[in-house]
Design an enzyme around this catalytic site. Structure first.
Site, PDB file in Angstrom:
ATOM      1  CG  HIS A   1      -2.847   3.148  -2.259  1.00  0.00           C
ATOM      2  ND1 HIS A   1      -3.225   4.455  -2.473  1.00  0.00           N
ATOM      3  CD2 HIS A   1      -3.996   2.444  -2.066  1.00  0.00           C
ATOM      4  CE1 HIS A   1      -4.542   4.542  -2.399  1.00  0.00           C
ATOM      5  NE2 HIS A   1      -5.040   3.330  -2.152  1.00  0.00           N
TER       6      HIS A   1
ATOM      7  CB  CYS B   1      -0.970  -0.049   1.183  1.00  0.00           C
ATOM      8  SG  CYS B   1      -2.239   1.232   1.179  1.00  0.00           S
TER       9      CYS B   1
END
Length: 181
Positions: free
Chosen positions: A122, A102
Site C-alpha cells: 500500500h 497492504c
C-alpha cells in the site's frame, strides 16, 4: 499442508478472510491466530472475528505458509510484536511462503526479511520499503515472498498464495465455484 494467518486488532477484513475462503475451498488447512489472549479480534471495519486459536495456544512454527494481512492499525500491531517478525523471518529463511498485503509488507522491512526482493505494498508504507525493489504491481511474487498492494486485490493475492503453495491446478480447481475464468 497447513497455513497460518495472523490477526491483530485493526486488521483489514477482506485481506484476512479472502485467503481463509480460498484455502478452505481448496481443502487446505488454514488457521487464523489471534495475537492477543482472546480469540475475538476487532477488524479495522469494526467487525469482530473469532480466530481459530490464539498465539499462546498455537504451534505456528511448523506451518507451510504464513499470511500477514494489512489494515490499520492491524499491520502496525503485527509489526510491533517481535515474535511475529521473528516467526516471519524463520518461515522466509527456511523457504516457506510468507505473504503480506497492504501495509503488512512493512514487517519485512522492519525485520530484514527478503532484502533486495521485488515487493509491492500500500502507498502508506511504500516509501519506507527501502531495502526492496518496490514494483507497485497489484501482486508481486518473488520466490517464497508474496506481497500485494491492498484490499482491492485480496483475491488475486489469495490465488497467488494458493498457486505458490499447491500449484496452478489447485487454483483451477476452485475457479468454477467462484465463477472465475
Amino acid at each position: 499442508m497447513k497455513v497460518y494467518l495472523l490477526l491483530a486488532d485493526g486488521f483489514e477484513l477482506i485481506e484476512a478472510l479472502t485467503p481463509v475462503d480460498v484455502f478452505r475451498r481448496a481443502g487446505i488447512t488454514i488457521i487464523t491466530v489471534a495475537l492477543g489472549n482472546h480469540r475475538t479480534v476487532m477488524s479495522s471495519n469494526l467487525v469482530e472475528v473469532q480466530a481459530d486459536t490464539t498465539w499462546a495456544r498455537a504451534n505456528i512454527s511448523h506451518g507451510d505458509a504464513l499470511i500477514l494481512p494489512g489494515g490499520y492499525p492491524g499491520y502496525d500491531n503485527l509489526a510491533k510484536d517481535n515474535a511475529v517478525g521473528e516467526l516471519a523471518k524463520i518461515y522466509y529463511e527456511s523457504g516457506r511462503i510468507v505473504g503480506a498485503i497492504c501495509g503488512a509488507p512493512i514487517i519485512l522491512q522492519i525485520y530484514g526479511i527478503g532484502k533486495g526482493k521485488h515487493v509491492t505494498s500500500h502507498r502508506c508504507v511504500k516509501d519506507q520499503m527501502v531495502d526492496f525493489i518496490h514494483t507497485g504491481h497489484d501482486v508481486e511474487v518473488d520466490g517464497n515472498l508474496i506481497t500485494a498492494i491492498g484490499a482491492g486485490h485480496a483475491l488475486d493475492f489469495s490465488l497467488a498464495l494458493l498457486s505458490a503453495l499447491c500449484g496452478q491446478e489447485a487454483v483451477d480447481k476452485i475457479k468454477p465455484g467462484m465463477e472465475l475464468k
